[in-house]
Design an enzyme around this catalytic site. Sequence first.
Site, PDB file in Angstrom:
ATOM      1  N   GLY A 121      17.628  11.475 -24.422  1.00  0.00           N
ATOM      2  CA  GLY A 121      18.865  10.986 -23.802  1.00  0.00           C
ATOM      3  C   GLY A 121      18.599  10.589 -22.362  1.00  0.00           C
ATOM      4  N   GLY A 160      18.252  11.142 -19.066  1.00  0.00           N
ATOM      5  CA  GLY A 160      18.162  12.328 -18.213  1.00  0.00           C
ATOM      6  C   GLY A 160      18.190  11.982 -16.734  1.00  0.00           C
ATOM      7  N   ARG A 161      18.012  10.707 -16.458  1.00  0.00           N
ATOM      8  CA  ARG A 161      18.052  10.296 -15.038  1.00  0.00           C
ATOM      9  C   ARG A 161      18.573   8.870 -14.923  1.00  0.00           C
ATOM     10  NH1 ARG A 161      12.109   8.242 -13.467  1.00  0.00           N
ATOM     11  NH2 ARG A 161      11.424   7.752 -15.555  1.00  0.00           N
ATOM     12  N   ASP A 206      15.005  16.602 -12.538  1.00  0.00           N
ATOM     13  CA  ASP A 206      15.981  16.584 -11.443  1.00  0.00           C
ATOM     14  C   ASP A 206      16.896  15.360 -11.495  1.00  0.00           C
ATOM     15  OD1 ASP A 206      14.248  14.592 -10.796  1.00  0.00           O
ATOM     16  OD2 ASP A 206      13.601  15.437  -8.875  1.00  0.00           O
ATOM     17  N   GLY A 207      16.675  14.501 -12.480  1.00  0.00           N
ATOM     18  CA  GLY A 207      17.544  13.328 -12.618  1.00  0.00           C
ATOM     19  C   GLY A 207      17.238  12.221 -11.617  1.00  0.00           C
ATOM     20  N   ASP A 239      11.408   5.998 -28.259  1.00  0.00           N
ATOM     21  CA  ASP A 239      12.569   5.875 -27.365  1.00  0.00           C
ATOM     22  C   ASP A 239      12.365   4.743 -26.366  1.00  0.00           C
ATOM     23  OD1 ASP A 239      10.579   7.914 -26.625  1.00  0.00           O
ATOM     24  OD2 ASP A 239      11.635   7.964 -24.715  1.00  0.00           O
ATOM     25  N   ASN A 240      11.158   4.229 -26.279  1.00  0.00           N
ATOM     26  CA  ASN A 240      10.898   3.113 -25.375  1.00  0.00           C
ATOM     27  C   ASN A 240      10.718   1.804 -26.143  1.00  0.00           C
ATOM     28  OD1 ASN A 240      11.034   4.858 -23.217  1.00  0.00           O
ATOM     29  ND2 ASN A 240       8.818   5.196 -23.141  1.00  0.00           N
ATOM     30  N   ASP A 276      11.381   0.110 -20.275  1.00  0.00           N
ATOM     31  CA  ASP A 276      10.820   1.321 -19.692  1.00  0.00           C
ATOM     32  C   ASP A 276       9.397   1.142 -19.182  1.00  0.00           C
ATOM     33  OD1 ASP A 276      12.657   3.141 -19.205  1.00  0.00           O
ATOM     34  OD2 ASP A 276      12.333   4.391 -20.968  1.00  0.00           O
TER      35      ASP A 276
HETATM   36  P1  AMP Z   1      10.621   8.008 -19.699  1.00  0.00           P
HETATM   37  O1  AMP Z   1       9.252   8.550 -19.529  1.00  0.00           O
HETATM   38  O2  AMP Z   1      11.188   7.368 -18.483  1.00  0.00           O
HETATM   39  O3  AMP Z   1      10.742   7.126 -20.911  1.00  0.00           O
HETATM   40  O4  AMP Z   1      11.550   9.283 -19.966  1.00  0.00           O
HETATM   41  C1  AMP Z   1      11.450  10.123 -21.071  1.00  0.00           C
HETATM   42  C2  AMP Z   1      12.621  11.079 -21.085  1.00  0.00           C
HETATM   43  O5  AMP Z   1      12.543  11.971 -19.982  1.00  0.00           O
HETATM   44  C3  AMP Z   1      13.978  10.426 -20.999  1.00  0.00           C
HETATM   45  O6  AMP Z   1      14.889  11.162 -21.755  1.00  0.00           O
HETATM   46  C4  AMP Z   1      14.302  10.521 -19.521  1.00  0.00           C
HETATM   47  O7  AMP Z   1      15.679  10.456 -19.292  1.00  0.00           O
HETATM   48  C5  AMP Z   1      13.714  11.879 -19.187  1.00  0.00           C
HETATM   49  N1  AMP Z   1      13.343  11.975 -17.765  1.00  0.00           N
HETATM   50  C6  AMP Z   1      12.339  11.353 -17.142  1.00  0.00           C
HETATM   51  N2  AMP Z   1      12.295  11.679 -15.837  1.00  0.00           N
HETATM   52  C7  AMP Z   1      13.320  12.522 -15.611  1.00  0.00           C
HETATM   53  C8  AMP Z   1      13.820  13.228 -14.451  1.00  0.00           C
HETATM   54  N3  AMP Z   1      13.245  13.109 -13.257  1.00  0.00           N
HETATM   55  N4  AMP Z   1      14.901  14.002 -14.630  1.00  0.00           N
HETATM   56  C9  AMP Z   1      15.486  14.135 -15.824  1.00  0.00           C
HETATM   57  N5  AMP Z   1      15.067  13.517 -16.934  1.00  0.00           N
HETATM   58  C10 AMP Z   1      13.997  12.726 -16.848  1.00  0.00           C
HETATM   59 MG    MG Z   2      12.100   6.085 -21.757  1.00  0.00          MG
END
Ligand code: AMP
Ligand code: MG
Length: 482
Positions: free
Chosen positions: A87, A89-90, A122-123, A249-250, A259
């Site tokens: 989901g 997360g940020r 930390d979002g 998810d990407n 992404d």
């Molecule tokens: P990503 O690597 O950007 O595709 O992210 C993979 C998952 O990790 C997704 O659900 C993001 O929302 C979550 N995520 C990545 N970085 C953060 C962060 N700093 N805080 C919260 N969730 C994160």
């Molecule tokens: Mg992603």
Amino acid sequence: MDINWNFDNSYARLPSSFKENIKPVIVKKPELLLLNEKLADDLDLDFSNIERKKLAELFAGNILPNGSDTIAQAYAGHQFGHFTMLGDGRAVLIGEHINKKQERYDIQFKGSGRTSFSRNGDGRAVLGPMLREYLISEAINALNIPTTRSLAVVKTGEQVVRENLLPGAILTRVASSHLRVGTFQYVAARQNKDELKILFDYVVNRHYPEIIGSKNRPIELLKIVLDKQINLVIDWMRIGFIHGVMNTDNMSISGETIDYGPCAFMDIYDPKTVFSSIDKMGRYAYCNQPMITKWNLARFAECLIPLIDSDQNKAINLATKEINSFDKKYEEKWLKMMGNKLGLSVIKDQDKSLILDLLTWMHQKKADYTNTFCYLMDEEVQKEKIYDDNNFITWKKRWKERLKKSDKSSINYLRLMKKFNPIVIPRNNKVEEALRAAEENNIDPFNKLLKILKNPYVNQKEIKEYQIPSNTNENYQTFCGT
Ligand code: AMP
Ligand code: MG
């Protein structure tokens, strides 16, 4: 503020399990760093009368536009092969903006604070990676490859804790949607067929209304997404782009590149090239990208099984047939693409060996992928000595002979090549240099690089230094940058 936002937030109207209603977390001292005026124009958004300070508040999410309905989207995904509920997360989806051409775009803030999907994160997002996404996504767009776009970057004025304290930033991302293979996986994992049907209908209406009347819509959707993803990965292979985290998810349902994390471009031609520091096994190496695309599509097909046919075996057979069509389709499109790179508008049987022999030579001699095709187009490139090699000269003669036999007139071959072979790509050293300067408050090298990358197929003045291979394949590392 008269920006001309025209929101219609269809995803926000879907069942509550699909998302969380949440606002971006206010940031301390936002500062606008980049605003993509050309993209704003295409969206029919007008920011010209708004002072910079207000714009910073706007793109930080401190002030929300009228008509927005902010949510974090739920999704799941196979990350390096392991299934996880994820989901946003940020990230927060601000809403869906519709421009005058009636095109619908998701407007999303990335780095906008914690949500219920943040797990231990930390979002927040860090400046370097957000600038990287802005730069590479705009470069990919200029290379005529489907991608999400980047509208703005603000610094938040807050420090983010990683290995060190780093400047926080928020990217405004524009996408035809943020529907992913992982969105289907999330809904499918909940084993609620009604919800799956709602998502399916939503996707068909939003992206592929042309299949509404089809006999088996789920199979038609699978076919379309498969074709789109083959075209996308072929485009990546064409320019030497390595996405780096092809988790499900990407992978977007619309067929856009999405992404941008540890992505980078290959210099020296080596099929096994991997840049991402966390990709220890090379799962997402350059040469594995097609196979992973197929693997991800198989995960997508699995989600659709309950909708394809009430007889599960029949549904599986139908879906498997589509997935099995991948290899042949990919091979045909790949040959066509490589043919285009070599100025051959029609591919004949013996052309495959011509193509493979060039790639083998490039691999053995550690030739630069982009520049080798530039050399064949008679563009000036660095390290021309490498092309004095006898094997290469023999190959080139063969190629020239083949061109002479081509159906089209020989004058046309260069025109074809120039459409498919970029003269300039984001070289790793230049990208790093630009990001480092921006982190030290000098955005000029970034803007200069961005400007050059907006015209990758045109020979521009003063781009020599941007064409030099960084020769970093072997030791260059990229990081996920969360
Ligand atoms: P990503 O690597 O950007 O595709 O992210 C993979 C998952 O990790 C997704 O659900 C993001 O929302 C979550 N995520 C990545 N970085 C953060 C962060 N700093 N805080 C919260 N969730 C994160
Ligand atoms: Mg992603």
